[in-house]
Write a protein that holds these residues in place. Structure first.
Motif, PDB file in Angstrom:
ATOM      1  N   ALA A 116      29.324 -18.794 -69.030  1.00 58.50           N
ATOM      2  CA  ALA A 116      30.578 -17.911 -69.569  1.00 58.50           C
ATOM      3  C   ALA A 116      30.660 -16.736 -68.474  1.00 58.50           C
ATOM      4  O   ALA A 116      31.807 -16.443 -68.377  1.00 58.50           O
ATOM      5  N   ILE A 117      30.055 -16.338 -67.618  1.00 61.52           N
ATOM      6  CA  ILE A 117      30.235 -15.320 -66.785  1.00 61.52           C
ATOM      7  C   ILE A 117      31.292 -15.860 -65.653  1.00 61.52           C
ATOM      8  O   ILE A 117      32.340 -15.332 -65.238  1.00 61.52           O
ATOM      9  N   ARG A 118      30.899 -16.940 -65.449  1.00 57.18           N
ATOM     10  CA  ARG A 118      31.967 -17.901 -64.476  1.00 57.18           C
ATOM     11  C   ARG A 118      33.220 -18.000 -64.967  1.00 57.18           C
ATOM     12  O   ARG A 118      34.325 -17.899 -64.060  1.00 57.18           O
ATOM     13  N   PHE A 119      33.360 -18.333 -66.106  1.00 53.02           N
ATOM     14  CA  PHE A 119      34.629 -18.511 -66.792  1.00 53.02           C
ATOM     15  C   PHE A 119      35.554 -17.121 -66.971  1.00 53.02           C
ATOM     16  O   PHE A 119      36.595 -17.007 -66.485  1.00 53.02           O
ATOM     17  N   ARG A 120      34.690 -15.869 -67.232  1.00 52.31           N
ATOM     18  CA  ARG A 120      35.414 -14.717 -67.255  1.00 52.31           C
ATOM     19  C   ARG A 120      35.910 -14.339 -65.656  1.00 52.31           C
ATOM     20  O   ARG A 120      37.053 -13.828 -65.960  1.00 52.31           O
ATOM     21  N   LEU A 121      34.980 -14.541 -64.805  1.00 52.51           N
ATOM     22  CA  LEU A 121      35.338 -14.174 -63.405  1.00 52.51           C
ATOM     23  C   LEU A 121      36.417 -15.296 -63.001  1.00 52.51           C
ATOM     24  O   LEU A 121      37.659 -14.495 -62.436  1.00 52.51           O
ATOM     25  N   GLN A 122      36.521 -16.392 -63.304  1.00 51.13           N
ATOM     26  CA  GLN A 122      37.757 -17.060 -62.934  1.00 51.13           C
ATOM     27  C   GLN A 122      38.878 -16.766 -63.693  1.00 51.13           C
ATOM     28  O   GLN A 122      39.806 -16.666 -62.903  1.00 51.13           O
ATOM     29  N   ARG A 123      38.989 -16.276 -65.058  1.00 52.92           N
ATOM     30  CA  ARG A 123      40.067 -15.891 -65.570  1.00 52.92           C
ATOM     31  C   ARG A 123      40.766 -14.555 -65.200  1.00 52.92           C
ATOM     32  O   ARG A 123      41.814 -14.492 -64.687  1.00 52.92           O
ATOM     33  N   GLY A 124      39.767 -13.690 -64.693  1.00 56.45           N
ATOM     34  CA  GLY A 124      40.190 -12.383 -63.845  1.00 56.45           C
ATOM     35  C   GLY A 124      40.713 -12.715 -62.830  1.00 56.45           C
ATOM     36  O   GLY A 124      42.039 -12.167 -62.362  1.00 56.45           O
ATOM     37  N   LEU A 125      40.178 -13.487 -61.894  1.00 55.45           N
ATOM     38  CA  LEU A 125      40.738 -13.905 -60.507  1.00 55.45           C
ATOM     39  C   LEU A 125      41.932 -14.595 -60.716  1.00 55.45           C
ATOM     40  O   LEU A 125      43.060 -14.146 -59.879  1.00 55.45           O
ATOM     41  N   THR A 126      42.071 -15.424 -61.448  1.00 55.31           N
ATOM     42  CA  THR A 126      43.490 -16.204 -61.658  1.00 55.31           C
ATOM     43  C   THR A 126      44.442 -15.196 -62.071  1.00 55.31           C
ATOM     44  O   THR A 126      45.812 -15.247 -61.742  1.00 55.31           O
ATOM     45  N   ARG A 127      44.213 -14.253 -63.203  1.00 56.21           N
ATOM     46  CA  ARG A 127      45.168 -13.201 -63.517  1.00 56.21           C
ATOM     47  C   ARG A 127      45.740 -12.397 -62.609  1.00 56.21           C
ATOM     48  O   ARG A 127      47.002 -12.262 -61.972  1.00 56.21           O
ATOM     49  N   ARG A 128      44.855 -12.027 -61.519  1.00 56.20           N
ATOM     50  CA  ARG A 128      45.012 -11.062 -60.368  1.00 56.20           C
ATOM     51  C   ARG A 128      45.944 -11.628 -59.248  1.00 56.20           C
ATOM     52  O   ARG A 128      47.136 -11.189 -58.923  1.00 56.20           O
ATOM     53  N   LEU A 129      45.618 -13.057 -59.191  1.00 53.73           N
ATOM     54  CA  LEU A 129      46.352 -13.974 -57.963  1.00 53.73           C
ATOM     55  C   LEU A 129      48.001 -14.092 -58.695  1.00 53.73           C
ATOM     56  O   LEU A 129      48.873 -13.879 -57.536  1.00 53.73           O
ATOM     57  N   LEU A 146      47.840 -21.541 -58.320  1.00 52.12           N
ATOM     58  CA  LEU A 146      46.701 -20.195 -57.983  1.00 52.12           C
ATOM     59  C   LEU A 146      45.491 -20.429 -59.085  1.00 52.12           C
ATOM     60  O   LEU A 146      44.591 -19.810 -58.478  1.00 52.12           O
ATOM     61  N   THR A 147      45.580 -21.166 -59.923  1.00 56.22           N
ATOM     62  CA  THR A 147      44.376 -21.395 -60.831  1.00 56.22           C
ATOM     63  C   THR A 147      43.382 -22.386 -59.844  1.00 56.22           C
ATOM     64  O   THR A 147      42.216 -21.794 -59.549  1.00 56.22           O
ATOM     65  N   GLY A 148      43.970 -23.233 -59.089  1.00 57.63           N
ATOM     66  CA  GLY A 148      43.302 -24.046 -58.128  1.00 57.63           C
ATOM     67  C   GLY A 148      42.607 -23.362 -56.912  1.00 57.63           C
ATOM     68  O   GLY A 148      41.412 -23.214 -56.634  1.00 57.63           O
ATOM     69  N   LEU A 149      43.330 -22.085 -56.543  1.00 62.19           N
ATOM     70  CA  LEU A 149      42.914 -21.313 -55.439  1.00 62.19           C
ATOM     71  C   LEU A 149      41.628 -20.711 -55.893  1.00 62.19           C
ATOM     72  O   LEU A 149      40.662 -20.123 -55.043  1.00 62.19           O
ATOM     73  N   ALA A 150      41.821 -19.863 -57.164  1.00 58.09           N
ATOM     74  CA  ALA A 150      40.695 -19.044 -57.960  1.00 58.09           C
ATOM     75  C   ALA A 150      39.491 -20.048 -57.877  1.00 58.09           C
ATOM     76  O   ALA A 150      38.453 -19.452 -57.603  1.00 58.09           O
ATOM     77  N   GLN A 151      39.662 -21.255 -58.211  1.00 57.71           N
ATOM     78  CA  GLN A 151      38.650 -21.934 -58.617  1.00 57.71           C
ATOM     79  C   GLN A 151      38.000 -22.379 -57.250  1.00 57.71           C
ATOM     80  O   GLN A 151      36.729 -22.447 -57.239  1.00 57.71           O
ATOM     81  N   LEU A 152      38.721 -22.554 -55.980  1.00 58.36           N
ATOM     82  CA  LEU A 152      38.351 -22.944 -54.861  1.00 58.36           C
ATOM     83  C   LEU A 152      37.391 -21.460 -54.329  1.00 58.36           C
ATOM     84  O   LEU A 152      36.314 -21.892 -53.861  1.00 58.36           O
ATOM     85  N   LEU A 181      35.832 -19.360 -56.371  1.00 60.81           N
ATOM     86  CA  LEU A 181      34.547 -19.413 -56.705  1.00 60.81           C
ATOM     87  C   LEU A 181      33.581 -20.613 -56.354  1.00 60.81           C
ATOM     88  O   LEU A 181      32.466 -20.190 -56.450  1.00 60.81           O
ATOM     89  N   ALA A 182      34.304 -21.794 -56.234  1.00 62.63           N
ATOM     90  CA  ALA A 182      33.382 -22.741 -55.844  1.00 62.63           C
ATOM     91  C   ALA A 182      32.830 -22.331 -54.463  1.00 62.63           C
ATOM     92  O   ALA A 182      31.696 -22.657 -54.166  1.00 62.63           O
ATOM     93  N   LEU A 183      33.357 -21.830 -53.680  1.00 56.39           N
ATOM     94  CA  LEU A 183      32.731 -21.529 -52.280  1.00 56.39           C
ATOM     95  C   LEU A 183      31.897 -20.303 -52.246  1.00 56.39           C
ATOM     96  O   LEU A 183      30.748 -20.206 -51.823  1.00 56.39           O
ATOM     97  N   SER A 184      31.951 -19.263 -53.566  1.00 62.31           N
ATOM     98  CA  SER A 184      31.085 -18.138 -53.330  1.00 62.31           C
ATOM     99  C   SER A 184      29.914 -18.511 -54.350  1.00 62.31           C
ATOM    100  O   SER A 184      29.034 -17.754 -54.503  1.00 62.31           O
ATOM    101  N   LEU A 185      30.122 -19.443 -55.393  1.00 68.83           N
ATOM    102  CA  LEU A 185      29.044 -19.525 -56.247  1.00 68.83           C
ATOM    103  C   LEU A 185      28.653 -20.900 -56.438  1.00 68.83           C
ATOM    104  O   LEU A 185      27.298 -21.375 -56.565  1.00 68.83           O
TER     105      LEU A 185
END
Lengths: 387, 45
Positions: free
Chosen positions: A83-96, A120-126, A128-132
């Motif tokens: 759930a935390i990962r989902f919220r983080l990705q959502r926020g990151l994609t929105r900001r990008l 941009l969703t792919g970039l956000a995923q990338l 988070l993938a590298l950091s988490l």
């Protein structure tokens, strides 16, 4: 790493790092969930050994109770981590997306559509993938191998070696497969052009296309072979080892097999991560240049809270970059000597006392109204600008 | 990024679950024993 993607990826990683507590909580929660699941075979082994040793049923009941408690905690922490990962990705994609829409050039409609729809969703995923995700999956594999090593150190080392080899091969084959896909597309286009123009080289193009297809098949087969070696041959090798070498209880053999089966999911996740990251890398390069320029513009307006910034680095000509009445704006200038130009500049300078405005212009008249000048990426006061 | 209220709720849930984890670990190491051995000692043999 290709140069255009480095800037946006670094920016995405910086945005992700703005929530360190959430990142740490997600990481720890996933680790705890994995540790709770990793303990299951240990309970199983102890249960089987005690049952074979003739322990009373009342005592044996405690083992499944502990297993249930551990499984419940594993589920809870896994839910929290996801759930935390989902919220983080959502926020990151929105900001990008916000930064891209507000500050980036949009020269080609198809690039803009692609970036906003999935790039941009792919970039956000990338990011988070590298950091988490990557750290998590390596931690998961380490936990399972550690649990396996408690009962059977030799099997754990063998599994670790084979997994590392499999992951490295998978990364190499995916990179190669990506290049081959692009070659195949180019060859298909060339074949079409040669056929339409009636050029004689089309047979050679056909042969080259078939060679590429053969290479693809070979590379895909390597991935399947690695999966077979890790999840079929290795467990049988453990059996042989127990019969002819280490010995050990029935319980330790059962838990070794359970650990080897648990390795499958995180290993497939690791291979999937490596493959997805490579795809996101190459996809992001489509809009990376525009995004990077947009991020630098955003950084310029954020660096100076108030003032009119005269942008001297020439950007691509075109429609205004921002028509929004946002707090910080990026604007194209009117042509020199246009009617009402000086009034507009005066109004801009006045408005910039409330929030920074970045103005592209080659008109020397801007000098009288600008407070700062941005040249070569650095911002200086307008007094330092040569006449 | 704007503050996400759901992140705060998830962090609160994390803290609550951590309490459950501590209770589990207590039972594993200290709260239960058989023949003078804790469950942890039975697991690692």
């Amino acid at each position: 790493m290709s140069v255009p993607i480095r800037g946006p990826l670094a920016a995405a990683l910086r945005l992700a790092a703005r929530e360190p507590v959430a990142l740490a909580a997600a990481f720890l929660a996933a680790l705890i969930a994995e540790a709770m699941l990793t303990m299951q075979p240990l309970f199983l082994r102890a249960f089987i050994d005690q049952a074979q040793g003739g322990a009373a049923p009342k005592l044996l009941l405690y083992f499944p109770l502990f297993m249930l408690a551990a499984a419940g905690l594993a589920y809870l922490f896994d839910l929290i981590a996801v759930a935390i990962r989902f919220r983080l990705q959502r926020g990151l994609t929105r900001r990008l997306r916000e930064l891209y829409v507000e500050f980036s050039d949009k020269p080609k409609p198809e690039t803009t559509r692609f970036a906003l729809r999935s790039g941009l969703t792919g970039l956000a995923q990338l990011a988070l993938a590298l950091s988490l995700d990557l750290l998590l999956v390596l931690a998961r594999l380490s936990l399972i191998l550690g649990g396996l090593g408690l009962g059977d150190p030799a099997a754990a080392w063998a599994a670790a070696l084979v997994l590392a080899l499999g992951a490295a091969l998978s990364y190499a084959t995916t990179a190669r497969l990506g290049r081959l896909s692009r070659t195949r597309e180019l060859l298909a286009e060339r074949l079409g052009a040669e056929a339409l123009a009636g050029r004689p080289g089309w047979r050679r193009t056909l042969d080259r296309g078939e060679m590429v297809a053969d290479k693809r098949f070979g590379l895909l087969s390597i991935n399947v072979l690695m999966s077979f070696l890790i999840f079929r041959v290795l467990p049988v090798a453990v059996l042989f080892w127990h019969v002819y070498g280490a010995g050990g209880t029935v319980g330790s053999l059962a838990s070794a097999f359970l650990y080897l089966s648990m390795l499958r999911a995180p290993y497939q996740e690791l291979v999937g991560l490596l493959q997805d990251n490579l795809v996101a890398f190459s996809e992001s390069s489509v809009f990376a240049v525009e995004l990077e320029r947009g991020l630098k513009r955003h950084a310029a307006t954020v660096a100076v809270p108030f003032g009119l910034i005269w942008e001297r680095d020439t950007g691509p000509a075109g429609r205004p970059l921002s028509q929004a009445l946002a707090e910080r704006e990026v604007l194209d200038d009117m042509p020199p000597g246009a009617p009402g130009k000086l009034e507009r500049l005066r109004a801009l300078a006045e408005r910039s006392r409330g929030a920074s405005i970045l103005l592209y212009s080659e008109d020397p008249a801007v000098r009288a109204f600008a407070h700062f000048v941005r040249r070569g990426g650095t911002i200086r006061t307008a007094l330092s600008e040569l006449a | 990024m704007r503050a996400d209220p759901w992140l705060s709720r998830l962090l609160a849930l994390w803290l609550g679950s951590f309490g459950g984890l501590l209770a589990f670990l207590y039972m594993l190491f200290l709260g239960w024993s058989f023949d003078g051995r804790s469950m942890y000692q039975l697991l690692i043999r």
